[in-house]
Design a protein around this motif. Structure first.
Motif, PDB file in Angstrom:
ATOM      1  N   LYS A 183       2.794  -1.965 -16.958  1.00 30.10           N
ATOM      2  CA  LYS A 183       4.193  -1.878 -16.531  1.00 30.10           C
ATOM      3  C   LYS A 183       4.306  -2.046 -15.016  1.00 30.10           C
ATOM      4  O   LYS A 183       5.184  -2.755 -14.505  1.00 30.10           O
ATOM      5  N   GLN A 184       3.396  -1.411 -14.289  1.00 29.92           N
ATOM      6  CA  GLN A 184       3.394  -1.539 -12.828  1.00 29.92           C
ATOM      7  C   GLN A 184       3.089  -2.975 -12.410  1.00 29.92           C
ATOM      8  O   GLN A 184       3.709  -3.505 -11.477  1.00 29.92           O
ATOM      9  N   THR A 185       2.148  -3.623 -13.106  1.00 30.48           N
ATOM     10  CA  THR A 185       1.827  -5.013 -12.794  1.00 30.48           C
ATOM     11  C   THR A 185       3.033  -5.911 -13.025  1.00 30.48           C
ATOM     12  O   THR A 185       3.289  -6.843 -12.255  1.00 30.48           O
TER      13      THR A 185
ATOM     14  N   GLY B 208      -5.752 -18.812  -5.762  1.00 29.17           N
ATOM     15  CA  GLY B 208      -6.501 -18.190  -6.844  1.00 29.17           C
ATOM     16  C   GLY B 208      -5.635 -17.502  -7.873  1.00 29.17           C
ATOM     17  O   GLY B 208      -6.103 -17.185  -8.973  1.00 29.17           O
ATOM     18  N   ARG B 209      -4.364 -17.254  -7.558  1.00 39.30           N
ATOM     19  CA  ARG B 209      -3.465 -16.635  -8.529  1.00 39.30           C
ATOM     20  C   ARG B 209      -2.887 -17.701  -9.464  1.00 39.30           C
ATOM     21  O   ARG B 209      -2.582 -18.813  -9.045  1.00 39.30           O
TER      22      ARG B 209
ATOM     23  N   PHE C  56       2.871 -10.688   0.039  1.00 42.62           N
ATOM     24  CA  PHE C  56       1.868 -11.454  -0.689  1.00 42.62           C
ATOM     25  C   PHE C  56       0.539 -10.718  -0.813  1.00 42.62           C
ATOM     26  O   PHE C  56      -0.406 -11.239  -1.413  1.00 42.62           O
ATOM     27  N   ARG C  57       0.444  -9.506  -0.251  1.00 44.99           N
ATOM     28  CA  ARG C  57      -0.764  -8.700  -0.432  1.00 44.99           C
ATOM     29  C   ARG C  57      -0.757  -7.955  -1.770  1.00 44.99           C
ATOM     30  O   ARG C  57      -1.687  -7.215  -2.072  1.00 44.99           O
ATOM     31  N   LEU C  58       0.305  -8.113  -2.562  1.00 45.55           N
ATOM     32  CA  LEU C  58       0.373  -7.422  -3.841  1.00 45.55           C
ATOM     33  C   LEU C  58      -0.853  -7.742  -4.698  1.00 45.55           C
ATOM     34  O   LEU C  58      -1.246  -8.901  -4.817  1.00 45.55           O
ATOM     35  N   PRO C  59      -1.466  -6.736  -5.326  1.00 42.87           N
ATOM     36  CA  PRO C  59      -2.578  -7.019  -6.244  1.00 42.87           C
ATOM     37  C   PRO C  59      -2.076  -7.771  -7.464  1.00 42.87           C
ATOM     38  O   PRO C  59      -0.927  -7.621  -7.866  1.00 42.87           O
ATOM     39  N   ASP C  60      -2.938  -8.616  -8.042  1.00 41.10           N
ATOM     40  CA  ASP C  60      -2.482  -9.407  -9.180  1.00 41.10           C
ATOM     41  C   ASP C  60      -2.506  -8.616 -10.487  1.00 41.10           C
ATOM     42  O   ASP C  60      -1.915  -9.031 -11.475  1.00 41.10           O
TER      43      ASP C  60
ATOM     44  N   GLU D 298       0.827  -1.210   0.000  1.00 39.71           N
ATOM     45  CA  GLU D 298       0.000   0.000   0.000  1.00 39.71           C
ATOM     46  C   GLU D 298       0.862   1.261   0.000  1.00 39.71           C
ATOM     47  O   GLU D 298       0.529   2.252  -0.656  1.00 39.71           O
ATOM     48  N   ALA D 299       1.980   1.236   0.725  1.00 38.90           N
ATOM     49  CA  ALA D 299       2.868   2.401   0.762  1.00 38.90           C
ATOM     50  C   ALA D 299       3.521   2.624  -0.595  1.00 38.90           C
ATOM     51  O   ALA D 299       3.693   3.766  -1.041  1.00 38.90           O
TER      52      ALA D 299
END
Length: 697
Positions: free
Chosen positions: A347-349, A377-378, A289-293, A249-250
């Motif tokens: 690019k961010q993903t 789920g990933r 592991f909280r990174l968005p997919d 989040e940061a």
């Protein structure tokens, strides 16, 4: 103003000429020093009353020196707070400091005034050590931050301070506070906010994201059309804090701030900092592991944009069920901002996926089970081998997150039998699984008898000559920290290190400049974090996976950066290194090359040149029509039979289309195959740089 001898001794003690941030949170040395100045019998954790009485007068003298009525104060807020506690002048000093700094710093001062002298002095020492910017210590180590969080009132101050900072920035943008570039916060406030943020990030406080996102964006852009910022210094302090203790989040808040700023130089500086922040997040398994997919599906009339994360991250455009080769002209014309946003998001993903893969790989050395269930789920989960504790102490390996409600960890070949490793390599090869990092084909490094006898030092990679720029790039890629070596002072020798096992172990590699462009490798040693400091550990006490993963990194450095990987060195390199080059180019295989040999043994039979190739202990032997060639499986350099003449091939075409490579970490597997395809059809070679060598024999 001249100090008396006793006041000067007290000042020297408070300023702490010998800082050691690894000592935290032991207060005994400070207390011994204070009671020693007073001439009293040293206590362990408290300054006795007799010492306080004797120190009161010089402490009052010191307050006047550090915080004079007129003119600037000396040495900052914290030494004077220590002196104030000894002098019994807390109320007076607190009021005077409140007049000289902003309300956020004044609030921090009020918290510190509620502590005893020993805690204030330790806090002051931590800040001095952080300001020193030591080569191997960028910010407060975790043990200091953890100690700070346990002090009375400080966590509450952290939340209040960040909330107040956000409210002030909002007021600036609303026009309630006149805007002045770089004047939103004074220096003391910026430092206090940096400490508050580091503590909240370290503790992963749930309230932080809601406060940090508007604060970061607000200080990154002026409320007018000016290209200035309310506080560039605070924005960079936030970035440094996120680098020290990153959360997804940061990082997102910083990226949002980067997008809105109008200042030309700020995005460039933040981009440089992101290069350190992303790898640092990978080491925080509990939050990484909280990174968005990043998966997105967005419609634009008859067309659809899709960001997929299955395998490589890809932004694709579709018309119904038909995949298009480029952005539809109508979408590009009518929605240019959205197209740009989606490209940035892709690019961010990609960066987030790379960080996630680093975090998974870092989980190998963790001493506790990481929260892998967050990844269910990933798509990446289905490409990895997992182990499930199906009964106490009994682990079963499966592909994908297939066993629910039991402890789970990543499978590692060091914990498996040879037969199981061989079986999983067959599965990965047969299913053509593109794993996000080397897992089935991962190398294993075991401690040798020589290393067991040596004690705490390993010399298995000692004496290799490597390209220094390439070595530096590999350090950064694999998360190692190292000062730049130069031809000044003692700059010829250095030590690179990486922290493993969630911060509990550290591996170090000695290296030094060989000449202007090259370095030589030295010993490897390990340290464990104990009692707040790094302590050398015998190799036999290093956990097996920590040892294996550390040695794997160093093997990668040597394999990729060594001068033996440059086929032109035989003719162009300095004479005094040619013997080293030839010996190293065709030496016994390290574990990384042994894994490559195993992969080639499985691959070569599926190729059109299978009947012309044989895999031996060190070489892929290729039978051409003109000669027979031996391609070394470590360096990819070539010898020609019958007299082992060297054949220099700088580049070759890629292997045949459709050939699946189970891994390609350093490009060497594809290079060896490309040379094999070229040499198997040697009569078709037209490159004069190669034919000249063949004709000369």
């Amino acid at each position: 103003m001249h100090l008396s001898a006793l006041a000067q001794r007290l000042l020297n003690l408070i300023l702490g000429t010998a800082n050691d941030p690894t000592r935290w949170p032991d207060a005994s040395q400070l207390n011994v020093g204070l009671t020693g100045v007073a001439g009293s019998v040293p206590g362990r954790y408290a300054v006795d009353e007799r010492a306080r009485q004797q120190l009161a007068a010089p402490a009052r003298e010191l307050v006047g020196f550090l915080l004079p009525e007129d003119g600037p104060w000396r040495h900052g807020r914290f030494p004077v707070l220590v002196a104030a506690g000894l002098a019994g002048m807390d109320a007076e000093v607190g009021a005077r400091l409140a007049e000289r700094c902003g309300p956020i710093a004044a609030a921090e001062t009020e918290v510190l005034l509620g502590w005893d002298v020993e805690r204030r002095a330790l806090f002051a020492e931590a800040e001095r050590a952080r300001g020193a910017e030591r080569a191997q210590w960028d910010g407060p180590p975790p043990v200091v931050i953890e100690w700070l969080g346990g002090l009375p009132g400080y966590l509450g101050f952290a939340r209040t301070a960040l909330d107040a900072a956000g409210a002030r920035v909002a007021a600036i943008h609303a026009g309630e506070i006149p805007y002045e570039a770089e004047k939103a916060f004074d220096d003391e406030e910026k430092s206090a906010l940096g400490r508050a943020l580091r503590l909240a990030l370290f503790l992963d406080e749930p309230w932080l994201p809601a406060l940090l996102d508007p604060l970061a964006r607000g200080i990154a852009v002026a409320p007018t059309q000016a290209r200035t910022l309310p506080s560039q210094a605070l924005l960079f302090e936030i970035a440094r804090a996120v680098r020290d203790h990153p959360t997804p989040e940061a990082i997102s808040a910083l990226r949002a701030a980067r997008q809105v700023t109008r200042h030309a130089g700020v995005p460039k500086q933040l981009d440089r900092m992101f290069k350190r922040i992303e790898p640092a997040l990978a080491e925080r398994l509990e939050v990484a592991f909280r990174l968005p997919d990043g998966r997105v599906r967005q419609a634009f009339g008859e067309h659809t944009a899709v960001i997929s994360t299955d395998g490589e991250v890809e932004l694709s455009w579709w018309h119904g069920d038909r995949k298009l080769k480029a952005v539809p002209a109508a979408v590009r014309r009518e929605h240019p901002d959205e197209v740009k946003r989606l490209r940035e998001l892709a690019k961010q993903t990609m960066q987030q996926q790379a960080t996630l893969f680093r975090a998974l790989e870092a989980g190998y050395t963790g001493e506790t089970l990481a929260p892998y269930r967050q990844l269910e789920g990933r798509s990446v989960v289905d490409r990895l081998i997992w182990e499930f504790e199906v009964s106490p102490g009994v682990w079963r390996s499966e592909l994908g997150m297939s066993v629910p409600d039991v402890p789970v960890r990543l499978w590692h070949p060091a914990r498996a039998s040879v037969a199981e490793v061989r079986a999983w390599r067959e599965v990965v090869q047969g299913k053509e699984l593109r794993q996000p990092f080397k897992q089935a084909f991962r190398e294993v490094y075991l401690i040798t008898p020589a290393e067991e006898e040596s004690g705490s030092d390993s010399f298995r990679f000692d004496g290799h000559v490597v390209d220094y720029r390439r070595l530096r790039a590999l350090f950064k890629q694999r998360g190692w920290q190292s000062p730049f070596l130069g031809q000044w002072d003692d700059g010829y020798q250095g030590e690179a290190h990486r922290v493993l096992a969630s911060g509990r172990w550290r591996v170090s590699l000695d290296h030094g400049l060989y000449d202007e462009h090259h370095a030589s490798t030295g010993r490897i040693h390990f340290q464990r974090l104990a009692e707040g400091r790094w302590q050398h550990a015998p190799l036999t006490e290093v956990p097996a996976l920590v040892f294996s993963e550390a040695m794997r990194d160093v093997d990668l450095f040597v394999a990729v950066a060594s001068i033996t990987s440059d086929p032109r060195w035989a003719d162009q390199g300095p004479d005094h290194l040619r013997d080293y080059w030839r010996t190293g180019s065709f030496a016994a295989l390290p574990p990384s090359a042994e894994v490559r040999r195993d992969a080639l043994s499985r691959l070569i039979g599926r190729t059109a040149i299978a009947d012309r190739c044989t895999v031996t202990d060190r070489f892929l032997v290729v039978r051409g029509d003109l000669r027979t060639y031996k391609i070394h499986l470590g360096s990819a350099n070539i010898l020609m039979e019958p007299n082992d003449a060297y054949l220099c091939i700088v580049a070759a075409r890629v292997p045949q289309a459709g050939l699946f490579l189970p891994f390609e970490e350093d490009g060497r597997l594809a290079l060896i195959l490309s040379k094999a395809f070229l040499l198997a059809n040697d009569t078709a070679i037209t490159d004069p740089s190669i034919t000249r060598q063949l004709q000369a024999m």
